[in-house]
Design a protein around this motif. Structure first.
Motif, short mmCIF file in Angstrom:
data_model
loop_
_atom_site.label_atom_id
_atom_site.label_comp_id
_atom_site.label_asym_id
_atom_site.label_seq_id
_atom_site.Cartn_x
_atom_site.Cartn_y
_atom_site.Cartn_z
N SER A 281 10.83 -4.61 13.39
CA SER A 281 9.94 -4.67 12.58
C SER A 281 10.23 -3.11 11.43
O SER A 281 9.66 -3.30 9.78
N VAL A 282 11.31 -2.67 11.58
CA VAL A 282 12.04 -1.43 11.43
C VAL A 282 12.11 -1.86 9.63
O VAL A 282 12.76 -2.48 9.14
N TYR A 283 11.32 -0.99 8.97
CA TYR A 283 11.67 -0.96 7.45
C TYR A 283 11.02 0.14 7.02
O TYR A 283 10.68 0.89 6.81
N ALA A 284 11.97 0.97 5.60
CA ALA A 284 12.02 2.02 4.63
C ALA A 284 11.94 1.64 3.50
O ALA A 284 13.68 1.09 3.66
N ALA A 285 11.75 2.51 2.53
CA ALA A 285 11.77 2.26 1.32
C ALA A 285 11.91 3.52 0.60
O ALA A 285 11.09 4.44 0.86
N LYS A 286 12.91 3.92 -0.53
CA LYS A 286 12.30 4.96 -1.58
C LYS A 286 12.59 4.91 -3.12
O LYS A 286 13.22 3.79 -3.34
N LYS A 287 11.20 5.35 -3.94
CA LYS A 287 11.62 4.43 -4.67
C LYS A 287 11.35 6.20 -5.99
O LYS A 287 10.76 7.05 -5.99
N SER A 288 12.33 6.35 -6.60
CA SER A 288 12.75 7.52 -7.21
C SER A 288 13.01 7.17 -9.05
O SER A 288 13.18 8.04 -10.00
N ALA A 289 13.12 5.94 -9.32
CA ALA A 289 13.17 6.01 -11.03
C ALA A 289 12.46 4.70 -11.13
O ALA A 289 12.00 3.35 -10.57
N GLY A 290 12.02 4.14 -12.54
CA GLY A 290 11.36 2.87 -12.46
C GLY A 290 10.79 2.52 -12.47
O GLY A 290 9.84 1.25 -11.62
N ILE A 291 9.60 3.94 -12.12
CA ILE A 291 8.07 3.38 -10.90
C ILE A 291 6.79 2.57 -11.85
O ILE A 291 6.99 3.56 -13.35
N SER A 292 6.17 1.67 -11.79
CA SER A 292 5.14 1.19 -12.51
C SER A 292 4.22 0.49 -11.49
O SER A 292 4.58 0.44 -10.32
N LEU A 293 2.81 0.58 -12.26
CA LEU A 293 1.69 0.50 -11.03
C LEU A 293 1.19 -1.35 -11.19
O LEU A 293 1.37 -1.85 -12.12
N LEU A 294 1.24 -2.04 -10.24
CA LEU A 294 0.58 -3.21 -10.11
C LEU A 294 -0.56 -3.87 -9.66
O LEU A 294 -1.57 -2.82 -8.84
N SER A 295 -1.44 -3.91 -10.74
CA SER A 295 -2.44 -4.56 -10.85
C SER A 295 -2.88 -6.07 -10.48
O SER A 295 -2.46 -7.16 -10.78
N LEU A 296 -3.40 -6.39 -9.02
CA LEU A 296 -4.69 -7.68 -8.45
C LEU A 296 -5.54 -7.71 -9.02
O LEU A 296 -5.72 -6.59 -8.45
N ALA A 297 -5.95 -8.66 -8.92
CA ALA A 297 -7.28 -9.43 -8.37
C ALA A 297 -8.10 -9.17 -7.55
O ALA A 297 -9.07 -8.41 -7.11
#
Length: 242
Positions: free
Chosen positions: A88-104
């Motif tokens: 189940s292990v998972y890790a991620a990092k984001k340092s560029a291209g960040i945007s925000l997703l909006s859902l209903a």
């Protein structure tokens, strides 16, 4: 053609008259006892393991193979134990291209960070979906989660309205719920109002298999989209107990 029809009728009568049917054997020991080879044609492929069972063969004491039903999770757990890894292990990092997703389904003010499977540092890509930027819980249990986000440079020369911060959202059967959040902290100084726009969440949570986890920002309407370009976000998640 008549021979085939009579044969089919004979088979159906045998199924009705006897609780056990044998093929190439007159002494069946199961509801259907096949003494010979078997071929299956055009078997459909399962889209996912959720809800499915696996058929396996077990060599019994008589030297015959018996078909049995196996929960896929038993196989996954067995592989995990033998490999001494946590599936189940998972890790991620984001340092560029960040945007925000909006859902209903998102609560008011929450928008998810567009993490991608390609940005993972450890874990199986199958655990994360680029379609909705979510981690899917593989099995019931208690999970450890760590999530941190630095908005811009981490320091804003104002106290932002609406108390923005970070949040973890759980989507269960189409219902989105924020299960934890932390607001960015602010301080009123004599000459300047400051917002420390960097915070983190580290805790344990109970989930069900199939839950989808999103990592995002709360009170996001107060945030300057332009500062997302210099923002950094990261998370990790893994199962610690059943």
């Amino acid at each position: 053609m008549k021979t085939n029809i009579f044969t089919l009728i004979g088979v159906l009568v045998s199924f009705s008259a006897f609780s056990q049917v044998g093929i190439n054997t007159t002494t069946p020991t199961a509801t259907l006892d096949v003494n010979g080879t078997m071929k299956l044609r055009q078997t459909p492929a399962a889209p996912a393991l959720s809800g499915y069972q696996i058929l396996a063969v077990n060599l019994n004491s008589g030297g015959d193979f018996q078909v049995a039903q196996v929960d896929p999770q038993l196989i996954i757990d067995g592989i995990t134990i033998n490999a001494n890894t946590n599936a189940s292990v998972y890790a991620a990092k984001k340092s560029a291209g960040i945007s925000l997703l909006s859902l209903a389904l998102f609560p008011t003010g929450f928008r998810a960070v567009n993490f991608l499977a390609a940005e993972r540092s450890v874990g199986s890509a199958a655990l994360f979906s680029d379609t909705d930027n979510t981690y899917t819980i593989p099995s019931n249990g208690i999970y450890a989660i760590g999530y941190s986000f630095r908005y811009g440079t981490g320091l804003q020369a104002s106290i932002l309205a609406n108390s923005p911060g970070i949040g973890i959202l759980r989507n269960r059967a189409g219902v989105g719920t924020i299960i934890d959040s932390r607001a960015f902290s602010g301080a009123n100084l004599i000459l300047l109002s400051l917002t420390i726009s960097e915070t983190s969440i580290n805790s344990l949570y109970t989930f069900q298999a199939g839950d989808k986890i999103s990592f995002g920002l709360t009170g996001s309407t107060a945030l300057d989209v332009g500062l997302l370009g210099s923002s950094v976000g990261s998370f990790y998640i893994y199962k610690v107990s059943n």
